[in-house]
Design a protein around this motif. Structure first.
Motif, PDB file in Angstrom:
ATOM      1  N   LYS A 238       0.837  -1.202   0.000  1.00  0.00           N
ATOM      2  CA  LYS A 238       0.000   0.000   0.000  1.00  0.00           C
ATOM      3  C   LYS A 238       0.870   1.250   0.000  1.00  0.00           C
ATOM      4  O   LYS A 238       1.044   1.941   1.004  1.00  0.00           O
ATOM      5  CB  LYS A 238      -0.933  -0.015   1.208  1.00  0.00           C
ATOM      6  N   LEU A 239       1.427   1.525  -1.163  1.00  0.00           N
ATOM      7  CA  LEU A 239       2.321   2.662  -1.311  1.00  0.00           C
ATOM      8  C   LEU A 239       1.744   3.584  -2.380  1.00  0.00           C
ATOM      9  O   LEU A 239       1.394   3.135  -3.475  1.00  0.00           O
ATOM     10  CB  LEU A 239       3.716   2.177  -1.719  1.00  0.00           C
ATOM     11  N   ALA A 240       1.612   4.877  -2.055  1.00  0.00           N
ATOM     12  CA  ALA A 240       1.030   5.828  -3.005  1.00  0.00           C
ATOM     13  C   ALA A 240       1.941   5.980  -4.216  1.00  0.00           C
ATOM     14  O   ALA A 240       3.168   6.003  -4.076  1.00  0.00           O
ATOM     15  CB  ALA A 240       0.813   7.169  -2.329  1.00  0.00           C
ATOM     16  N   PRO A 241       1.380   6.056  -5.409  1.00  0.00           N
ATOM     17  CA  PRO A 241       2.210   6.286  -6.602  1.00  0.00           C
ATOM     18  C   PRO A 241       3.000   7.592  -6.468  1.00  0.00           C
ATOM     19  O   PRO A 241       2.545   8.556  -5.850  1.00  0.00           O
ATOM     20  CB  PRO A 241       1.179   6.376  -7.734  1.00  0.00           C
ATOM     21  N   GLY A 242       4.197   7.602  -7.023  1.00  0.00           N
ATOM     22  CA  GLY A 242       5.007   8.804  -6.964  1.00  0.00           C
ATOM     23  C   GLY A 242       6.488   8.495  -7.053  1.00  0.00           C
ATOM     24  O   GLY A 242       6.895   7.360  -7.283  1.00  0.00           O
ATOM     25  N   ARG A 243       7.303   9.536  -6.854  1.00  0.00           N
ATOM     26  CA  ARG A 243       8.754   9.398  -6.880  1.00  0.00           C
ATOM     27  C   ARG A 243       9.260   9.291  -5.445  1.00  0.00           C
ATOM     28  O   ARG A 243       8.854  10.056  -4.575  1.00  0.00           O
ATOM     29  CB  ARG A 243       9.398  10.586  -7.590  1.00  0.00           C
ATOM     30  N   TYR A 244      10.170   8.344  -5.237  1.00  0.00           N
ATOM     31  CA  TYR A 244      10.680   8.085  -3.897  1.00  0.00           C
ATOM     32  C   TYR A 244      12.204   8.068  -3.908  1.00  0.00           C
ATOM     33  O   TYR A 244      12.832   7.655  -4.886  1.00  0.00           O
ATOM     34  CB  TYR A 244      10.176   6.729  -3.384  1.00  0.00           C
ATOM     35  N   LEU A 245      12.772   8.516  -2.783  1.00  0.00           N
ATOM     36  CA  LEU A 245      14.201   8.355  -2.553  1.00  0.00           C
ATOM     37  C   LEU A 245      14.383   7.152  -1.636  1.00  0.00           C
ATOM     38  O   LEU A 245      13.907   7.153  -0.493  1.00  0.00           O
ATOM     39  CB  LEU A 245      14.805   9.594  -1.904  1.00  0.00           C
ATOM     40  N   GLN A 255      32.208  -1.799  15.079  1.00  0.00           N
ATOM     41  CA  GLN A 255      33.606  -1.794  14.639  1.00  0.00           C
ATOM     42  C   GLN A 255      33.760  -1.397  13.180  1.00  0.00           C
ATOM     43  O   GLN A 255      34.880  -1.271  12.677  1.00  0.00           O
ATOM     44  CB  GLN A 255      34.256  -3.160  14.884  1.00  0.00           C
ATOM     45  N   TYR A 256      32.643  -1.211  12.482  1.00  0.00           N
ATOM     46  CA  TYR A 256      32.684  -0.836  11.069  1.00  0.00           C
ATOM     47  C   TYR A 256      31.893   0.446  10.850  1.00  0.00           C
ATOM     48  O   TYR A 256      30.911   0.716  11.548  1.00  0.00           O
ATOM     49  CB  TYR A 256      32.088  -1.948  10.193  1.00  0.00           C
ATOM     50  N   ASP A 257      32.316   1.231   9.871  1.00  0.00           N
ATOM     51  CA  ASP A 257      31.575   2.440   9.510  1.00  0.00           C
ATOM     52  C   ASP A 257      30.302   2.067   8.763  1.00  0.00           C
ATOM     53  O   ASP A 257      30.267   1.082   8.014  1.00  0.00           O
ATOM     54  CB  ASP A 257      32.428   3.349   8.617  1.00  0.00           C
ATOM     55  N   LEU A 258      29.244   2.862   8.983  1.00  0.00           N
ATOM     56  CA  LEU A 258      28.021   2.679   8.214  1.00  0.00           C
ATOM     57  C   LEU A 258      28.275   3.013   6.748  1.00  0.00           C
ATOM     58  O   LEU A 258      28.974   3.966   6.429  1.00  0.00           O
ATOM     59  CB  LEU A 258      26.906   3.571   8.758  1.00  0.00           C
ATOM     60  N   LYS A 259      27.686   2.221   5.859  1.00  0.00           N
ATOM     61  CA  LYS A 259      27.761   2.491   4.427  1.00  0.00           C
ATOM     62  C   LYS A 259      26.364   2.860   3.950  1.00  0.00           C
ATOM     63  O   LYS A 259      25.369   2.252   4.370  1.00  0.00           O
ATOM     64  CB  LYS A 259      28.270   1.267   3.661  1.00  0.00           C
ATOM     65  N   ILE A 260      26.288   3.841   3.053  1.00  0.00           N
ATOM     66  CA  ILE A 260      24.992   4.345   2.588  1.00  0.00           C
ATOM     67  C   ILE A 260      24.963   4.356   1.071  1.00  0.00           C
ATOM     68  O   ILE A 260      25.930   4.753   0.416  1.00  0.00           O
ATOM     69  CB  ILE A 260      24.717   5.756   3.143  1.00  0.00           C
ATOM     70  N   ALA A 261      23.840   3.890   0.513  1.00  0.00           N
ATOM     71  CA  ALA A 261      23.615   3.951  -0.929  1.00  0.00           C
ATOM     72  C   ALA A 261      22.221   4.522  -1.163  1.00  0.00           C
ATOM     73  O   ALA A 261      21.293   4.274  -0.381  1.00  0.00           O
ATOM     74  CB  ALA A 261      23.744   2.568  -1.561  1.00  0.00           C
ATOM     75  N   GLU A 262      22.064   5.311  -2.246  1.00  0.00           N
ATOM     76  CA  GLU A 262      20.789   5.946  -2.542  1.00  0.00           C
ATOM     77  C   GLU A 262      20.342   5.615  -3.956  1.00  0.00           C
ATOM     78  O   GLU A 262      21.165   5.416  -4.860  1.00  0.00           O
ATOM     79  CB  GLU A 262      20.887   7.468  -2.391  1.00  0.00           C
ATOM     80  N   LYS A 263      19.007   5.576  -4.126  1.00  0.00           N
ATOM     81  CA  LYS A 263      18.441   5.303  -5.440  1.00  0.00           C
ATOM     82  C   LYS A 263      17.070   5.976  -5.528  1.00  0.00           C
ATOM     83  O   LYS A 263      16.254   5.824  -4.618  1.00  0.00           O
ATOM     84  CB  LYS A 263      18.279   3.793  -5.642  1.00  0.00           C
ATOM     85  N   GLU A 264      16.823   6.742  -6.608  1.00  0.00           N
ATOM     86  CA  GLU A 264      15.515   7.319  -6.820  1.00  0.00           C
ATOM     87  C   GLU A 264      14.677   6.334  -7.626  1.00  0.00           C
ATOM     88  O   GLU A 264      15.111   5.822  -8.662  1.00  0.00           O
ATOM     89  CB  GLU A 264      15.607   8.646  -7.573  1.00  0.00           C
ATOM     90  N   ILE A 265      13.477   6.033  -7.141  1.00  0.00           N
ATOM     91  CA  ILE A 265      12.606   5.092  -7.827  1.00  0.00           C
ATOM     92  C   ILE A 265      11.242   5.725  -8.071  1.00  0.00           C
ATOM     93  O   ILE A 265      10.850   6.695  -7.406  1.00  0.00           O
ATOM     94  CB  ILE A 265      12.431   3.795  -7.019  1.00  0.00           C
ATOM     95  N   THR A 266      10.521   5.178  -9.028  1.00  0.00           N
ATOM     96  CA  THR A 266       9.161   5.604  -9.315  1.00  0.00           C
ATOM     97  C   THR A 266       8.229   4.438  -9.059  1.00  0.00           C
ATOM     98  O   THR A 266       8.426   3.338  -9.605  1.00  0.00           O
ATOM     99  CB  THR A 266       9.020   6.066 -10.777  1.00  0.00           C
ATOM    100  N   TYR A 267       7.239   4.662  -8.217  1.00  0.00           N
ATOM    101  CA  TYR A 267       6.318   3.577  -7.853  1.00  0.00           C
ATOM    102  C   TYR A 267       5.002   3.772  -8.581  1.00  0.00           C
ATOM    103  O   TYR A 267       4.462   4.875  -8.609  1.00  0.00           O
ATOM    104  CB  TYR A 267       6.105   3.593  -6.344  1.00  0.00           C
TER     105      TYR A 267
END
Length: 267
Positions: A238-245, A255-267
């Protein structure tokens, strides 16, 4: 005519079998001895049921496929196996109702190991004496149990390395079981180190236009040394249509650094 339904349950690396009254621990064993040494670890069986239980031990080699699922092999068929180094004080474990028993697992590390890497195998305990059949709706159900314990040997001096993202893909609409369609994302993770690692991949999903955030379940992963693995996550239905990050966060512990990845998607 009577019909018999045989159910075979495989529980891998689970210290407690709910409803069966048996616990086996630990679920993973890490040996760190040096070449020529013999090291040991106690394995504890606790039968809280009202039935006698009997288990036999056997060893297999294993690794993981591209999605992290375990694959099993006969011992000696997999590079990096330590199965031939292992011995048990008892290969058959018999437990009376309410009994607790300890079995010792010993590892004799070769004087001249053929490899300088983390080695692993899987020690299985398989129930061989069927419990009394329980009758339900005219069916007899015999339940057999198999529990697996991961056994590692980690030589000194191995590099811990790190976990890192290699890719972030939006797979779009995917048809799964019973014709259901879901929206799927996948991230690819690499373990650059020489030791196994456990981690969580957490996801944050934000509607770019409204700023509304949607909760997405975290995914637990376990990775062997120098391996790559795809991690799948299915978005809420149940996700509204639109653009999401979409943001993926790789957390392997303090003991490890956080790693971050990003992606823009269209639902």
């Amino acid at each position: 005519m009577r019909y018999y339904l045989a159910v075979f349950i495989i529980l891998i690396c689970n210290t407690l079998i709910h409803g069966q009254g048996i616990s086996i621990s630990p679920s993973r064993i890490f040996f760190t001895g040096e070449a020529g040494q013999t090291v040991s670890q106690a394995i504890t069986f606790n039968n809280t049921s009202t039935s006698s239980l009997s288990f036999v031990a056997n060893l297999k080699d294993w690794d993981r496929d591209s999605l992290g699922s375990k694959r099993y092999y006969a011992t000696g068929d997999n590079i990096g196996s330590n199965a031939s180094w292992l011995t048990l004080s008892e290969n058959t474990v018999q437990l009376a109702p309410g009994e607790t028993k300890v079995v010792n697992l010993s590892m004799t590390i070769p004087d001249h190991p053929t490899t300088k890497q983390q080695c692993h195998s899987m020690l299985f305990f398989t129930q061989v004496k069927e419990q009394k059949a329980a009758q339900a709706n005219g069916l007899h159900m015999n339940v057999l149990i198999e529990v697996g314990i991961q056994v590692y040997h980690t030589p000194t001096g191995l590099k811990a390395g790190d976990l890192e993202f290699l890719a972030f893909e939006d797979k779009g609409a995917v048809t799964v079981q019973e014709g259901k369609t879901i929206h799927r994302m996948e991230v690819k993770v690499k373990n650059t180190g020489q030791i196994n690692k456990d981690a969580y991949v957490r996801f944050e999903l934000t509607n770019i236009e409204t700023g509304e955030e949607t909760a997405v379940d975290a995914v637990a992963i376990a990775m062997l040394p120098d391996s790559e693995q795809w991690v799948r996550v299915d978005l809420p239905g149940k996700l509204a249509p639109g653009r999401y990050l979409a943001v993926a966060i790789l957390d392997a512990g303090s003991q490890y650094d956080l790693k971050i990845a990003e992606k823009e998607i269209t639902y």
